[in-house]
Design a protein around this motif. Sequence first.
Motif, PDB file in Angstrom:
ATOM      1  N   TYR A   1      43.556 -19.644 -26.752  1.00 33.48           N
ATOM      2  CA  TYR A   1      42.177 -19.425 -27.195  1.00 33.48           C
ATOM      3  C   TYR A   1      41.676 -20.655 -27.955  1.00 33.48           C
ATOM      4  O   TYR A   1      42.442 -21.309 -28.660  1.00 33.48           O
ATOM      5  CB  TYR A   1      42.066 -18.195 -28.098  1.00 33.48           C
ATOM      6  CG  TYR A   1      42.424 -16.916 -27.401  1.00 33.48           C
ATOM      7  CD1 TYR A   1      41.581 -16.371 -26.439  1.00 33.48           C
ATOM      8  CD2 TYR A   1      43.605 -16.246 -27.688  1.00 33.48           C
ATOM      9  CE1 TYR A   1      41.903 -15.194 -25.782  1.00 33.48           C
ATOM     10  CE2 TYR A   1      43.935 -15.065 -27.038  1.00 33.48           C
ATOM     11  CZ  TYR A   1      43.089 -14.554 -26.094  1.00 33.48           C
ATOM     12  OH  TYR A   1      43.421 -13.388 -25.444  1.00 33.48           O
TER      13      TYR A   1
ATOM     14  N   GLU B   1      35.906 -19.030 -28.217  1.00 34.70           N
ATOM     15  CA  GLU B   1      35.251 -19.402 -26.965  1.00 34.70           C
ATOM     16  C   GLU B   1      34.991 -18.162 -26.116  1.00 34.70           C
ATOM     17  O   GLU B   1      35.848 -17.291 -25.998  1.00 34.70           O
ATOM     18  CB  GLU B   1      36.162 -20.375 -26.220  1.00 34.70           C
ATOM     19  CG  GLU B   1      35.581 -20.936 -24.963  1.00 34.70           C
ATOM     20  CD  GLU B   1      36.511 -21.956 -24.334  1.00 34.70           C
ATOM     21  OE1 GLU B   1      35.990 -22.941 -23.810  1.00 34.70           O
ATOM     22  OE2 GLU B   1      37.739 -21.764 -24.388  1.00 34.70           O
ATOM     23  N   HIS B   2      33.826 -18.058 -25.550  1.00 40.05           N
ATOM     24  CA  HIS B   2      33.357 -16.967 -24.689  1.00 40.05           C
ATOM     25  C   HIS B   2      33.040 -15.671 -25.437  1.00 40.05           C
ATOM     26  O   HIS B   2      32.649 -14.692 -24.821  1.00 40.05           O
ATOM     27  CB  HIS B   2      34.328 -16.689 -23.536  1.00 40.05           C
ATOM     28  CG  HIS B   2      34.627 -17.890 -22.704  1.00 40.05           C
ATOM     29  ND1 HIS B   2      33.651 -18.599 -22.034  1.00 40.05           N
ATOM     30  CD2 HIS B   2      35.802 -18.525 -22.459  1.00 40.05           C
ATOM     31  CE1 HIS B   2      34.221 -19.610 -21.393  1.00 40.05           C
ATOM     32  NE2 HIS B   2      35.508 -19.597 -21.645  1.00 40.05           N
ATOM     33  N   ASN B   3      33.235 -15.637 -26.761  1.00 40.56           N
ATOM     34  CA  ASN B   3      32.848 -14.505 -27.609  1.00 40.56           C
ATOM     35  C   ASN B   3      33.409 -13.152 -27.204  1.00 40.56           C
ATOM     36  O   ASN B   3      32.793 -12.121 -27.450  1.00 40.56           O
ATOM     37  CB  ASN B   3      31.323 -14.404 -27.718  1.00 40.56           C
ATOM     38  CG  ASN B   3      30.738 -15.542 -28.510  1.00 40.56           C
ATOM     39  OD1 ASN B   3      31.348 -16.017 -29.462  1.00 40.56           O
ATOM     40  ND2 ASN B   3      29.576 -15.993 -28.100  1.00 40.56           N
ATOM     41  N   ALA B   4      34.585 -13.091 -26.596  1.00 41.93           N
ATOM     42  CA  ALA B   4      35.190 -11.793 -26.282  1.00 41.93           C
ATOM     43  C   ALA B   4      35.570 -11.069 -27.569  1.00 41.93           C
ATOM     44  O   ALA B   4      35.539  -9.841 -27.630  1.00 41.93           O
ATOM     45  CB  ALA B   4      36.419 -11.972 -25.398  1.00 41.93           C
TER      46      ALA B   4
ATOM     47  N   SER C   1      32.478  -6.719 -24.268  1.00 45.25           N
ATOM     48  CA  SER C   1      33.713  -7.189 -23.637  1.00 45.25           C
ATOM     49  C   SER C   1      34.353  -6.062 -22.825  1.00 45.25           C
ATOM     50  O   SER C   1      33.983  -4.895 -22.959  1.00 45.25           O
ATOM     51  CB  SER C   1      34.700  -7.704 -24.685  1.00 45.25           C
ATOM     52  OG  SER C   1      35.153  -6.644 -25.506  1.00 45.25           O
TER      53      SER C   1
ATOM     54  N   THR D   1      35.593 -21.923 -31.569  1.00 38.10           N
ATOM     55  CA  THR D   1      34.372 -22.678 -31.301  1.00 38.10           C
ATOM     56  C   THR D   1      33.512 -22.870 -32.542  1.00 38.10           C
ATOM     57  O   THR D   1      32.732 -23.812 -32.607  1.00 38.10           O
ATOM     58  CB  THR D   1      33.517 -21.994 -30.213  1.00 38.10           C
ATOM     59  OG1 THR D   1      33.231 -20.661 -30.617  1.00 38.10           O
ATOM     60  CG2 THR D   1      34.236 -21.993 -28.878  1.00 38.10           C
TER      61      THR D   1
END
Length: 109
Positions: free
Chosen positions: A24, A37-40, A60, A27
């Motif tokens: 992971y 990253e990608h805000n899951a 998610s 960010t």
Amino acid sequence: MPEKPLIPFRPMGIIKMVLEGLGYQVTYCYEDLIFIEHNAFLLRMEDRGEAVSIFFNAESEADKRAGIAKAIATAGNTAHLAFTRQGTYAMIPTSDESSFSIEFREGEL
């Protein structure tokens, strides 16, 4: 018995190392929040240095959350951190859409 290491308040470096070991990327950090990253999911550093809460993005994939949380918690144990799944979060745009607020939904897994 080996002495448990002292974990500093808001141990960003240790948390980043754990996350990167799992693939992971961090960010953004804002006060006690760590955005991935990608805000899951995001992490919230708590009052005790070793305590870190995991909140999954409400959008998610729900069926993947438990596995991700378990992997993070297991990796965190080796670094003497206690990652705990707390719920979900939603990013709510402000009325002028120039920024957003985060709504935490504790207990919503």
